[in-house]
Scaffold this motif. Structure first.
Motif, PDB file in Angstrom:
ATOM      1  N   ASP A   1       0.816  -1.208   0.000  1.00 17.38           N
ATOM      2  CA  ASP A   1       0.000   0.000   0.000  1.00 17.38           C
ATOM      3  C   ASP A   1       0.859   1.271   0.000  1.00 17.38           C
TER       4      ASP A   1
ATOM      5  N   PRO B   1       3.533   3.889  -2.613  1.00 21.19           N
ATOM      6  CA  PRO B   1       3.918   4.203  -4.000  1.00 21.19           C
ATOM      7  C   PRO B   1       5.222   3.495  -4.364  1.00 21.19           C
TER       8      PRO B   1
ATOM      9  N   GLU C   1      -1.633  -6.989 -12.198  1.00 22.43           N
ATOM     10  CA  GLU C   1      -1.903  -6.882 -10.759  1.00 22.43           C
ATOM     11  C   GLU C   1      -0.888  -6.001 -10.049  1.00 22.43           C
TER      12      GLU C   1
ATOM     13  N   GLU D   1       0.939  -3.653 -11.370  1.00 22.74           N
ATOM     14  CA  GLU D   1       0.778  -2.256 -11.805  1.00 22.74           C
ATOM     15  C   GLU D   1      -0.440  -1.606 -11.139  1.00 22.74           C
ATOM     16  N   MET D   2      -1.475  -2.417 -10.893  1.00 22.92           N
ATOM     17  CA  MET D   2      -2.637  -1.905 -10.170  1.00 22.92           C
ATOM     18  C   MET D   2      -2.278  -1.656  -8.704  1.00 22.92           C
ATOM     19  N   LYS D   3      -1.629  -2.638  -8.100  1.00 26.98           N
ATOM     20  CA  LYS D   3      -1.365  -2.536  -6.656  1.00 26.98           C
ATOM     21  C   LYS D   3      -0.438  -1.368  -6.338  1.00 26.98           C
ATOM     22  N   LEU D   4       0.546  -1.137  -7.210  1.00 26.01           N
ATOM     23  CA  LEU D   4       1.466  -0.015  -7.004  1.00 26.01           C
ATOM     24  C   LEU D   4       0.872   1.306  -7.513  1.00 26.01           C
ATOM     25  N   GLY D   5      -0.329   1.238  -8.082  1.00 27.35           N
ATOM     26  CA  GLY D   5      -0.969   2.462  -8.585  1.00 27.35           C
ATOM     27  C   GLY D   5      -0.181   3.103  -9.712  1.00 27.35           C
ATOM     28  N   SER D   6       0.541   2.279 -10.486  1.00 30.85           N
ATOM     29  CA  SER D   6       1.415   2.844 -11.526  1.00 30.85           C
ATOM     30  C   SER D   6       0.625   3.354 -12.727  1.00 30.85           C
ATOM     31  N   GLY D   7      -0.449   2.665 -13.064  1.00 31.78           N
ATOM     32  CA  GLY D   7      -1.254   3.065 -14.214  1.00 31.78           C
ATOM     33  C   GLY D   7      -1.718   1.846 -14.991  1.00 31.78           C
ATOM     34  N   ILE D   8      -2.425   2.110 -16.093  1.00 31.68           N
ATOM     35  CA  ILE D   8      -3.003   1.033 -16.898  1.00 31.68           C
ATOM     36  C   ILE D   8      -2.334   1.029 -18.266  1.00 31.68           C
TER      37      ILE D   8
ATOM     38  N   ASN E   1       2.792  -8.004  -5.770  1.00 29.58           N
ATOM     39  CA  ASN E   1       1.607  -8.514  -6.482  1.00 29.58           C
ATOM     40  C   ASN E   1       0.431  -8.869  -5.585  1.00 29.58           C
ATOM     41  N   ASN E   2       0.422  -9.687  -4.568  1.00 33.51           N
ATOM     42  CA  ASN E   2       1.489 -10.470  -3.963  1.00 33.51           C
ATOM     43  C   ASN E   2       1.349 -11.963  -4.219  1.00 33.51           C
TER      44      ASN E   2
ATOM     45  N   PHE F   1      -7.543 -10.729 -14.092  1.00 36.21           N
ATOM     46  CA  PHE F   1      -7.353  -9.285 -13.884  1.00 36.21           C
ATOM     47  C   PHE F   1      -7.162  -8.562 -15.222  1.00 36.21           C
TER      48      PHE F   1
ATOM     49  N   LEU G   1      -9.691  -5.699 -16.292  1.00 36.79           N
ATOM     50  CA  LEU G   1      -9.244  -4.308 -16.164  1.00 36.79           C
ATOM     51  C   LEU G   1      -9.475  -3.528 -17.453  1.00 36.79           C
TER      52      LEU G   1
ATOM     53  N   MET H   1     -16.367  -4.945 -13.539  1.00 40.51           N
ATOM     54  CA  MET H   1     -15.258  -4.849 -14.492  1.00 40.51           C
ATOM     55  C   MET H   1     -15.550  -5.707 -15.723  1.00 40.51           C
TER      56      MET H   1
ATOM     57  N   VAL I   1      -5.253   1.724  -8.765  1.00 35.56           N
ATOM     58  CA  VAL I   1      -4.847   2.137 -10.115  1.00 35.56           C
ATOM     59  C   VAL I   1      -5.781   3.205 -10.654  1.00 35.56           C
TER      60      VAL I   1
ATOM     61  N   LEU J   1      -4.552   6.242  -9.182  1.00 36.05           N
ATOM     62  CA  LEU J   1      -3.075   6.313  -9.249  1.00 36.05           C
ATOM     63  C   LEU J   1      -2.497   6.575  -7.861  1.00 36.05           C
TER      64      LEU J   1
ATOM     65  N   PRO K   1      -1.517   4.237  -4.569  1.00 34.86           N
ATOM     66  CA  PRO K   1      -1.462   2.898  -3.960  1.00 34.86           C
ATOM     67  C   PRO K   1      -1.775   2.892  -2.471  1.00 34.86           C
TER      68      PRO K   1
END
Lengths: 442, 442
Positions: free
Chosen positions: A82, A84, A279, A281-288, A311-312, A322, A326, B282, B329, B332, B334
């Motif tokens: 949780d 960045p 997963e 990229e979603m969890k780290l809030g990086s983007g789509i 991920n985890n 996912f 997504l 989704m 995500v 943006l 986390p």
């Protein structure tokens, strides 16, 4: 006909060019290869096999291909969440790596990941980390197929105290593993355009070309990175990498999110592959990542889990689910990323993205027998209208019953045959306890 | 102290107000209730139990609460996918329901869902469908706790040939089931503001108030619906429902996606609960519910799976994982929807949303003993740094070992004790085959 192994009594999803599906199919294997694909009515196939695997009305598919992970990070899973990406890396992961990552840690963590990966139906993975010789050895023990990339960054890293030596270190790894293993292929893995200089990137790609191995790199993962590269070099990360001439059909870009139309054109023109790790990229809030646009542009896309710490988990079934969902919600269009498309990404397209398209990723005569059987005798998998939908939206790694790699059964009835899973878990718990107590590894 | 059952040797996640976590915890159960919570050092607790459950170093949590599903739809899972909601409903689901849904179908499909739900660690579900008496009976057989809502639409539906009778039909169901079962509570379920008239909605809510039961409704699910209601009534679906006075603390809104700030204020002011069904929303490409905004506004939010035909599974562990990651995500960021927040939604907040907050959803003295044990002796769950992270991001339904509802073990070591799962699956396959052959049920 004589076979070393025949698989029968299942619905075979070939994931060949026509996506042929054979109800009550039979697969004949000789040595490490698939030599026959037919239907169950031909009893001579079954009687000619030395070893018979009954799929028990299950779904038989190509083993899944995980195009991007960091196997040794399994022992950091759940250490911090949780957060960045930058903070997670700088405050938890990099210090933990500096403190704990030794050859023994890498070996144990890789074995732990291999156990997870086999138990969830993946037969090929593409790894990038440090002490990669130890990663490769552990993968070989597990019987999995893999592309293993020695990590390169321009600062001291586990096993590479002097960054001046980083590319040479990777080259030594590649030379050591070239042709050494039937199933493990070496590669070089530059961490990113912001942790490797232009010189490092050019030198590493030149070496990868010389030894004809895959060049992997995280690229355009975060807005932070995209802004940084633009401020430093005046162009996008993808354009920058193209200018350095590191993009070609033997380059794999991971987490490629912050790209525009021009970037997608570059990737398409250079034939670089992309690994999407939805997963993580979603969890780290990086983007789509614009996966539907990549596909429209003809880019070869594979699916990866990323390391278990972000991920985890390393379950590619879940990753398919996912990835399909997504992009449907992101485009408000439920028809994009249909089940067949997503299953292709997780098998044949993933294999192509990491340079193994001729070897694995589909059930076709002449290919390596990398095959899994999904048990459908589960309440969440009954009844069975559409096996592809069932694989992508309903099945999970835990539903995989049998796993073969190169014609060798490495899991039967959920028992991993190549690894002592209990001992691996005990060691994982032990190392985890030492890390929890903040004991520094020597 | 004497207990009917004691659970020991696990890490207990209470999900109480302080989210207390007890390493090596002990839970004492008498009858259907939790009467003691302590630590493993107190051996007298363990020795005083008639029946001892060893959690084997696993994670002990409240049973999960599925706030929105349609249990009898399991037999339609995979019949059609990758279609927009309207087309999926009108071209596949409604015709299939008209052709195949009988009391026997509903019973078998519900049993199939209950098996899946128990095997994935859910102890309470909130259902809405037709022939709800048969749904409720099947749930009772399974031993699960549930709120069961008789469906109401203004057109002929399974078991309600004459729509003029739809609300009265639901009232008869509620009266029949009021106080009848220890674990199954009746409810009324109006399908949506676009399939029920204002009169139907008002009459149904009045009945729900009279009998003090939950009023469920799909609301603001798609852009299509939001546009339709606005064109018909000049306001948003939420505002329309508020104008009809159907929103209060005993109303559960499902799939509430197309809302603005004013709508969120209405939901918050009226204390209506919201069920988010992330995976289904989704997959159908309906949109992303503003869950972080709901939480900021103090709205009680629970997590549901929706029916298996639109998800395509009813695993709440996976639903937690999707819900956490989607909002990270989407924003943006986390840090939103951290593991503890998401676990609350799937337990205590879900229980509150469906009117059972005083009964289930947390491990607290005086509450019903609805408890699950997650086996952490799995490669993907070792090592264990943070049990909450492990539950939300790594564990899956298949990792659940034991399930208790109202103090009664209904699954031990993954064997469902209340249902003949093999027979249920056989019947599911049989009915699925008949549907595949397009045989019409009589």
């Amino acid at each position: 006909m004589e076979f070393d192994i025949a698989i029968h009594n299942g619905t075979v999803l070939t994931v060949n060019g026509d996506f042929d599906i054979i109800e009550d199919g039979v697969i004949g294997i000789r040595g490490e290869k698939i030599v026959h694909i037919g239907s169950g009515s031909d009893r001579s196939i079954i009687s000619g096999a030395k070893y018979l695997i009954d799929a028990d009305k299950g779904i038989v598919t190509p083993g899944l291909v995980n195009t991007h992970t960091h196997l040794p990070m399994s022992l950091f899973a759940g250490l911090a969440d949780d957060l960045p990406l930058k903070q997670w890396l700088e405050e938890t992961i990099f210090p933990a790596e500096a403190a704990y990552v030794t050859p023994e840690f890498v070996k144990q963590a890789t074995l732990l990941s291999c156990a997870e990966i086999i138990l969830s139906g993946t037969t090929t993975c593409c790894d990038g980390y440090f002490y990669e010789g130890h990663v490769a050895s552990a993968i070989e023990t597990s019987g999995l197929r893999a592309v293993a990339g020695q990590g390169i960054v321009d600062f001291p890293a586990p096993g590479v105290a002097n960054p001046v030596d980083n590319v040479d270190h990777a080259i030594r790894f590649v030379k050591e593993w070239a042709g050494r293993s039937e199933t493990v292929t070496p590669s070089v893995f530059c961490h990113s355009p912001y942790t490797c200089s232009a010189d490092t990137l050019k030198k590493a790609k030149a070496a990868a070309r010389r030894y004809n191995v895959l060049f992997q790199i995280h690229a355009a993962e975060t807005r932070f990175e995209a802004d940084l590269i633009r401020s430093q070099h005046g162009v996008s990360p993808i354009s920058y990498l193209d200018r350095l001439d590191v993009l070609d059909g033997d380059t794999l870009l991971a987490h490629t999110i912050w790209v525009d139309e021009a970037d997608i054109d570059i990737i398409s023109r250079t034939n670089a592959g992309v690994s999407v790790t939805t997963e993580s990229e979603m969890k780290l809030g990086s983007g789509i990542a614009p996966v539907p646009d990549f596909l429209k542009a003809g880019v070869v896309v594979g699916i990866g889990t990323d390391g278990r710490a972000s991920n985890n988990n390393q379950d590619l079934f879940e990753e398919m689910d996912f990835t399909a969902k997504l992009h449907k919600v992101n485009t408000l269009n439920p028809t994009v990323m249909d089940a067949r498309t997503v299953m292709r990404l997780a098998t044949i397209d993933g294999a192509r993205a990491i340079g193994l398209g001729g070897v694995t990723g589909s059930i076709e005569i002449g290919k390596q027998a990398d095959i899994i059987i999904v048990d459908v005798r589960k309440p969440h998998l009954a009844p069975l209208y559409n096996p592809v939908s069932q694989i992508v939206y309903s099945a999970k790694g835990a539903d995989v019953k049998d796993v073969l790699v190169a014609g060798r059964p490495i899991m039967r009835n959920r028992k991993v045959l190549t690894l002592d899973v209990d001992e691996i878990m005990n060691k994982a718990v032990e190392i985890g306890n030492r890390i929890k107590r903040r004991e520094i590894e020597s």
